[in-house]
Enzyme design. Structure first.
Site, PDB file in Angstrom:
ATOM      1  N   GLU A 179      -6.517  -7.191  -1.423  1.00 26.02           N
ATOM      2  CA  GLU A 179      -6.948  -7.021  -0.036  1.00 26.02           C
ATOM      3  C   GLU A 179      -8.294  -6.313  -0.012  1.00 26.02           C
ATOM      4  O   GLU A 179      -8.480  -5.289  -0.666  1.00 26.02           O
ATOM      5  CB  GLU A 179      -5.917  -6.203   0.746  1.00 26.02           C
ATOM      6  CG  GLU A 179      -6.231  -6.047   2.231  1.00 26.02           C
ATOM      7  CD  GLU A 179      -5.124  -5.311   2.973  1.00 26.02           C
ATOM      8  OE1 GLU A 179      -3.936  -5.598   2.717  1.00 26.02           O
ATOM      9  OE2 GLU A 179      -5.435  -4.438   3.797  1.00 26.02           O
TER      10      GLU A 179
ATOM     11  N   GLU B 249       0.842  -1.207   0.000  1.00 28.87           N
ATOM     12  CA  GLU B 249       0.000   0.000   0.000  1.00 28.87           C
ATOM     13  C   GLU B 249       0.874   1.253   0.000  1.00 28.87           C
ATOM     14  O   GLU B 249       1.075   1.882   1.044  1.00 28.87           O
ATOM     15  CB  GLU B 249      -0.955   0.007   1.203  1.00 28.87           C
ATOM     16  CG  GLU B 249      -2.081  -1.001   1.087  1.00 28.87           C
ATOM     17  CD  GLU B 249      -3.111  -0.866   2.204  1.00 28.87           C
ATOM     18  OE1 GLU B 249      -2.864  -0.099   3.168  1.00 28.87           O
ATOM     19  OE2 GLU B 249      -4.166  -1.517   2.107  1.00 28.87           O
TER      20      GLU B 249
END
Length: 333
Positions: free
Chosen positions: A259, A167
């Site tokens: 995710e 991320e």
């Protein structure tokens, strides 16, 4: 064990493609990897060794430094056989008590879980779970060392995918792209054929969480072959704006949702199953593979197992699952 629906084969003309190897394998005694072989990116989707589009569905581990006890023989058997999953995402944090603290330990741990997934015929995503700091260049040398080792060890496998930046945050897309173009050749030097997953800006939101959208990637894609771009969402926090961005992106870019959760972005709080179902439907319609966060007994609502399950199990069935766990198990199946 019969591996029903081991990998979801997506067809445009289903009646013509039912004779494919992958489709035949849906009723065969085969694991996902045995049925589909090495994956590659064909056009804007993921395809199996026969060139047939596939959608992988499965689970992500929690951080290995905290919840490795939840990744054991019994839980992995349940994921592969009871859940009928296709893929395990192995989430190795870099900071937060992870790889940076003990590179040798975490290298061996990830290697072990790749082998465990391989024994069960699951695809394995090696997740370089960078979170804070969000600049991928902060860990570039560590990433080169780690992925060189992983690629050397697993270059002969057909089931390994590499996620090189979980991320990214606080940096622009150009910097993430530059990082990817520096790191991907390191992997390709040892393992030229495996798929690489590239994180997008603003916590893998395609920039939406920073007020941008997918156009920055569409207009300036990574200069590499056989890659997919990642997108993360949490249904109770990320509504129509995020859903629409993913939908538009999937029409122009190969995407993989590595995710997501049905809860808030913290991985906790109440579940928004209605919005989550909209995402599930979109991902099915556009053949976007996914892994849910997370396969552990953390106290948060996004962990699929009730607290204490990982000590002794049992893992099959729904008796030990939280509401989000029962919901996602059904959709993996």
């Amino acid at each position: 064990m019969r591996w029903q629906n081991s990998v979801r084969v997506v067809t445009i003309a289903a009646t013509l493609l039912l004779t494919s190897t992958a489709a035949q394998a849906q009723n065969a005694e085969q694991t996902p990897v045995a049925a589909n072989g090495i994956l590659s990116v064909c056009g804007k989707t993921l395809c199996n060794g026969s060139g047939v589009p596939v959608q992988l569905r499965g689970m992500s581990t929690h951080g290995l430094q905290w919840y490795s006890q939840c990744v054991n023989d019994q839980s992995l058997d349940a994921l592969a056989q009871d859940w009928q999953a296709d893929v395990l995402r192995i989430s190795m944090y870099i900071q937060e008590g992870g790889y940076e603290e003990d590179p040798a330990r975490f290298t061996e741990m990830v290697d072990q879980y790749v082998e465990e997934a391989s024994e069960r015929g699951l695809y394995a995503i090696i997740d370089w779970h960078m979170l804070d700091p969000g600049d991928p260049y902060y860990n570039l040398d560590r990433a080169k060392t780690f992925f060189t080792e992983m690629a050397k060890r697993h270059k002969d496998k057909t089931n390994v995918l590499y996620e090189i930046a979980n991320e990214p945050s606080g940096v622009d897309w150009a910097r993430i792209k530059s990082y990817a173009e520096e790191l991907i050749p390191v992997i390709r030097a040892a393992d030229p054929d495996s798929v690489v997953l590239v994180g997008t800006r603003a916590w893998s939101s395609l920039g939406v969480s920073d007020g941008a959208d997918e156009r920055e990637v569409v207009d300036n894609p990574v200069n590499a072959e056989n890659i997919l771009y990642t997108f993360h969402f949490y249904a109770a926090s990320h509504g129509t704006e995020y859903l629409d961005a993913l939908s538009r992106a999937a029409d122009q870019l190969p995407m993989f949702v590595t995710e997501f959760g049905t809860q808030e972005a913290t991985g906790d709080g109440g579940d928004d199953f209605g919005m989550a179902e909209q995402y599930i439907d979109l991902m099915a319609a556009k053949n976007i593979s996914w892994t849910n966060w997370n396969y552990s007994d953390d106290a948060r609502s996004g962990a699929v197992f009730k607290e204490g399950t990982c000590e002794n199990g049992p893992y099959p069935g729904t008796g030990q699952l939280k509401p989000a766990g029962a919901w996602v198990r059904e959709r993996v199946m």
